[in-house]
Design a protein around this motif. Structure first.
Motif, mmCIF file in Angstrom:
data_model
loop_
_atom_site.group_PDB
_atom_site.id
_atom_site.type_symbol
_atom_site.label_atom_id
_atom_site.label_comp_id
_atom_site.label_asym_id
_atom_site.label_seq_id
_atom_site.Cartn_x
_atom_site.Cartn_y
_atom_site.Cartn_z
ATOM 1 N N PHE A 1 50.570 47.522 36.838
ATOM 2 C CA PHE A 1 49.099 47.935 36.658
ATOM 3 C C PHE A 1 48.920 48.389 35.329
ATOM 4 O O PHE A 1 48.022 47.933 34.401
ATOM 5 C CB PHE A 1 48.672 49.120 37.401
ATOM 6 N N MET B 1 46.773 46.756 32.244
ATOM 7 C CA MET B 1 45.903 47.322 31.445
ATOM 8 C C MET B 1 45.931 47.324 29.741
ATOM 9 O O MET B 1 45.275 47.181 29.060
ATOM 10 C CB MET B 1 45.735 48.844 31.619
ATOM 11 N N LEU C 1 45.123 43.911 28.763
ATOM 12 C CA LEU C 1 43.801 43.632 28.668
ATOM 13 C C LEU C 1 42.889 44.401 27.455
ATOM 14 O O LEU C 1 42.224 43.716 26.452
ATOM 15 C CB LEU C 1 43.130 44.067 29.881
ATOM 16 N N ILE D 1 46.993 37.180 34.218
ATOM 17 C CA ILE D 1 46.084 37.253 35.306
ATOM 18 C C ILE D 1 46.931 36.572 36.631
ATOM 19 O O ILE D 1 46.940 37.087 37.696
ATOM 20 C CB ILE D 1 44.663 36.926 35.369
ATOM 21 N N MET E 1 50.201 38.339 37.464
ATOM 22 C CA MET E 1 49.753 39.420 38.036
ATOM 23 C C MET E 1 49.578 39.408 39.581
ATOM 24 O O MET E 1 50.010 39.803 40.661
ATOM 25 C CB MET E 1 49.008 40.300 37.504
ATOM 26 N N THR E 2 48.757 38.372 39.981
ATOM 27 C CA THR E 2 48.201 37.982 41.206
ATOM 28 C C THR E 2 49.246 37.307 42.092
ATOM 29 O O THR E 2 49.588 37.872 43.096
ATOM 30 C CB THR E 2 46.896 37.062 41.061
ATOM 31 N N LEU F 1 51.331 40.900 42.835
ATOM 32 C CA LEU F 1 50.281 41.397 44.074
ATOM 33 C C LEU F 1 50.583 40.651 45.345
ATOM 34 O O LEU F 1 50.708 41.254 46.409
ATOM 35 C CB LEU F 1 49.031 41.260 43.650
ATOM 36 N N MET F 2 50.915 39.193 45.454
ATOM 37 C CA MET F 2 51.304 38.447 46.407
ATOM 38 C C MET F 2 52.518 38.674 46.898
ATOM 39 O O MET F 2 53.066 38.715 47.871
ATOM 40 C CB MET F 2 51.128 36.992 46.275
ATOM 41 N N VAL G 1 35.487 43.527 28.891
ATOM 42 C CA VAL G 1 36.379 44.151 29.155
ATOM 43 C C VAL G 1 36.228 45.219 30.489
ATOM 44 O O VAL G 1 36.912 45.333 31.571
ATOM 45 C CB VAL G 1 36.942 44.999 28.005
ATOM 46 N N ALA H 1 36.538 42.928 33.677
ATOM 47 C CA ALA H 1 37.962 42.559 33.679
ATOM 48 C C ALA H 1 38.830 43.918 34.478
ATOM 49 O O ALA H 1 39.760 43.783 35.000
ATOM 50 C CB ALA H 1 38.550 42.215 32.511
ATOM 51 N N ILE H 2 38.242 45.083 33.934
ATOM 52 C CA ILE H 2 39.062 46.216 34.410
ATOM 53 C C ILE H 2 38.640 46.278 35.935
ATOM 54 O O ILE H 2 39.635 46.643 36.805
ATOM 55 C CB ILE H 2 38.619 47.671 33.647
ATOM 56 N N THR I 1 40.392 43.887 37.951
ATOM 57 C CA THR I 1 41.968 44.322 38.193
ATOM 58 C C THR I 1 42.183 45.413 39.045
ATOM 59 O O THR I 1 42.977 45.277 39.983
ATOM 60 C CB THR I 1 42.612 44.779 36.772
ATOM 61 N N ILE I 2 41.272 46.313 38.999
ATOM 62 C CA ILE I 2 41.340 47.505 39.756
ATOM 63 C C ILE I 2 41.273 47.009 41.333
ATOM 64 O O ILE I 2 41.920 47.348 42.345
ATOM 65 C CB ILE I 2 40.512 48.738 39.709
ATOM 66 N N SER J 1 41.658 44.022 42.382
ATOM 67 C CA SER J 1 42.823 43.481 43.020
ATOM 68 C C SER J 1 44.034 44.220 43.492
ATOM 69 O O SER J 1 44.539 44.103 44.359
ATOM 70 C CB SER J 1 43.815 42.469 41.952
ATOM 71 N N LEU K 1 42.831 37.981 46.744
ATOM 72 C CA LEU K 1 43.436 38.264 45.351
ATOM 73 C C LEU K 1 43.040 37.117 44.545
ATOM 74 O O LEU K 1 42.769 37.135 43.433
ATOM 75 C CB LEU K 1 44.976 38.168 45.780
ATOM 76 N N ILE K 2 43.094 35.867 45.291
ATOM 77 C CA ILE K 2 42.972 34.533 44.586
ATOM 78 C C ILE K 2 41.351 34.432 44.168
ATOM 79 O O ILE K 2 41.141 34.154 42.827
ATOM 80 C CB ILE K 2 43.243 33.160 45.265
ATOM 81 N N ALA L 1 41.143 36.782 41.027
ATOM 82 C CA ALA L 1 41.929 36.334 39.895
ATOM 83 C C ALA L 1 41.005 35.312 39.223
ATOM 84 O O ALA L 1 40.905 35.356 38.037
ATOM 85 C CB ALA L 1 43.046 35.813 40.134
ATOM 86 N N GLN M 1 38.113 36.947 37.511
ATOM 87 C CA GLN M 1 38.619 37.534 36.228
ATOM 88 C C GLN M 1 38.862 36.542 35.057
ATOM 89 O O GLN M 1 38.498 36.973 33.982
ATOM 90 C CB GLN M 1 39.657 38.621 36.451
ATOM 91 N N ILE M 2 39.365 35.452 35.395
ATOM 92 C CA ILE M 2 39.702 34.157 34.577
ATOM 93 C C ILE M 2 38.256 33.888 33.955
ATOM 94 O O ILE M 2 38.079 33.660 32.851
ATOM 95 C CB ILE M 2 40.631 33.029 35.155
ATOM 96 N N HIS N 1 36.896 36.403 31.554
ATOM 97 C CA HIS N 1 37.738 36.145 30.007
ATOM 98 C C HIS N 1 37.193 34.989 29.186
ATOM 99 O O HIS N 1 37.056 34.936 27.984
ATOM 100 C CB HIS N 1 39.350 35.918 30.329
ATOM 101 N N LEU N 2 36.892 34.043 30.141
ATOM 102 C CA LEU N 2 36.510 32.475 29.359
ATOM 103 C C LEU N 2 35.262 32.906 28.713
ATOM 104 O O LEU N 2 34.920 32.447 27.480
ATOM 105 C CB LEU N 2 36.394 31.468 30.313
#
Lengths: 207, 121
Positions: A73, A77, A80, A195, A198-199, A203-204, B31, B34-35, B38-39, B41, B59-60, B63, B66-67, B70-71
Motif C-alpha cells: 500500500f 501511494m 501515485l 496497478i 498490485m492487483t 491483492l489476488m 490523484v 486514483a487514491i 486504491t483504498i 482495492s 479487484l479487476i 483496477a 483506476q487505469i 490514469h489515462l
C-alpha cells in the motif's frame, strides 16, 4: 457565454489545421505513445507468465505467506503521488516556471526513490528467507515481473535526473519540453503497469 | 533571455503555440480518484465486503477503473482530433495484451487438464 467563446477558440483552431502538418509536439507524443504501448505488450507477456506459474510453488512459500500488504500500500501511494508531482512539474514547465519545475522534479525523484527502496528491501527480505527467484516457478515469475517494473522505475529516475540537468543547462525551450513530455508519459505509464502488478500479484496473491 | 524569444527562435512550420489541456485541477481530481480506487482495492481484498468468489472480479473492475482514471486525468487521452491516433494505437495495444494474457491462461489451463496424472500429486 464569454467562457464558452474562449474555450471554443483552440478547438476551432485545431479544426482549421486539419490537412496541414501536425505540430511536432503531437507527432513526438504519438511516437512515444507507440513505444509505451509496445513496452506494455512486453509486460503483458510477463503478466501471462506470472498468471500461468503463480500456483507452481514447488512446495515453497506461497504469495499469501510472503506478501506484506501494508508495504505494498505504501509503495502504491508513493508511486501515485510521484505521478501527481510529475504532472504538476510538467505543468510548471509548460508555463515556463523553472523554479517550480525543479521543486516538483525533486518531489517526484524522492517519491520514486522511496518506492524503489521499499521494493528492494522486500526483495532482499524474501531472498534472505530462502524465497529467491530460484526457489520455484512462482518466485521466478514474481521476480521477473516485479523486477522488470522496478528496472523501469530505476531507468525513469535516471532519466528524471538527466532531464532536470537539461532544464537547468538549456532552459525550457520547445525541444526540452517535448523530452519532458515523453518522460511524463513514461512515468504515468509505469504507474498504470503498477496497478496491474498490485492487483494481479499482490491483492489476488493473498486471497 | 525570456522564454518567448527561445520559442520564436526554435519555430519550424510544424511547431505552434500549444494550448495545454492539463490543469492542476485535472491532476488533483485524478490523484483523488486514483487514491479512492486504491483504498477500495485494498479494502475489498482484506475484508468480507464482497462475496468471497467475487473478490477477484471486484479487484479487476477497480483496477480497470483506476487505469481509466490514469489515462484520462494523467495521460490526457481525450476525444479531440489530435488524440484519434493515440486512441486507435491504445485500442490495438489493449487487443494484443488481451490476446497474450487470456490466450496464455487458456492454453496452459487446457494443457494442464490434458496432462497424464502424475504420482506426485
Amino acid at each position: 457565454m464569454t467562457v464558452t467563446a474562449v474555450e471554443a477558440r483552440p478547438r476551432e483552431f485545431a479544426r482549421e489545421r486539419r490537412g496541414g502538418p501536425a505540430p511536432t509536439r503531437v507527432v513526438v507524443a504519438y511516437g512515444f505513445w507507440i513505444f509505451i504501448l509496445s513496452d506494455i505488450v512486453m509486460f503483458s507477456a510477463l503478466f501471462a507468465a506470472y498468471a500461468v506459474l503463480s500456483g507452481n510453488t514447488a512446495g515453497g512459500p506461497t504469495g499469501a505467506e510472503l506478501f506484506n500488504l501494508r508495504n505494498v500500500f505504501l509503495m502504491t501511494m508513493f508511486l501515485l503521488l510521484s505521478s501527481y508531482t510529475c504532472g504538476l512539474g510538467m505543468l510548471s514547465a509548460e508555463q515556463r516556471k523553472g523554479d517550480r519545475f525543479r521543486v516538483f522534479a525533486a518531489f517526484t525523484f524522492v517519491l520514486g526513490a522511496a518506492f524503489l527502496f521499499l521494493e528492494i528491501s522486500e526483495f532482499a527480505g524474501m531472498i534472505g528467507k530462502g524465497a529467491g527467484p530460484s526457489r520455484s516457478a512462482f518466485l521466478s515469475a514474481f521476480f521477473t515481473l516485479v523486477g522488470m517494473h522496478g528496472a523501469h522505475v530505476t531507468a525513469g529516475l535516471l532519466w528524471l535526473v538527466y532531464m532536470t540537468a537539461q532544464v537547468i543547462a538549456k532552459g525550457l525551450r520547445p525541444a526540452v519540453l517535448r523530452r519532458l513530455l515523453c518522460f511524463s508519459l513514461f512515468w504515468h505509464a509505469l504507474d498504470i503497469v503498477w496497478i496491474g502488478v498490485m492487483t494481479l500479484v499482490y491483492l489476488m496473491g493473498v486471497q | 533571455m525570456d522564454g518567448n524569444q527561445h520559442l520564436l527562435a526554435d519555430r519550424t512550420p510544424g511547431v505552434e503555440e500549444h494550448e495545454s489541456t492539463a490543469s492542476v485541477l485535472s491532476y488533483t481530481v485524478g490523484v483523488g480518484l486514483a487514491i479512492v480506487a486504491t483504498i477500495a482495492s485494498f479494502v475489498v481484498a482484506q475484508t468480507n465486503l464482497l462475496w468471497g468468489p467475487g473478490i477477484p472480479v471486484g479487484l479487476i473492475v477497480l483496477a480497470l477503473a483506476q487505469i481509466g482514471v490514469h489515462l484520462v486525468f494523467f495521460l490526457h487521452l481525450g476525444s479531440g482530433p489530435d488524440d484519434t491516433n493515440n486512441i486507435l494505437a491504445l485500442a490495438f495495444g489493449v487487443l494484443v495484451v488481451f490476446l497474450v494474457i487470456a490466450g496464455s491462461i487458456w492454453i496452459i489451463a487446457n494443457l494442464n487438464g490434458n496432462m497424464m496424472p502424475m504420482s506426485m500429486h
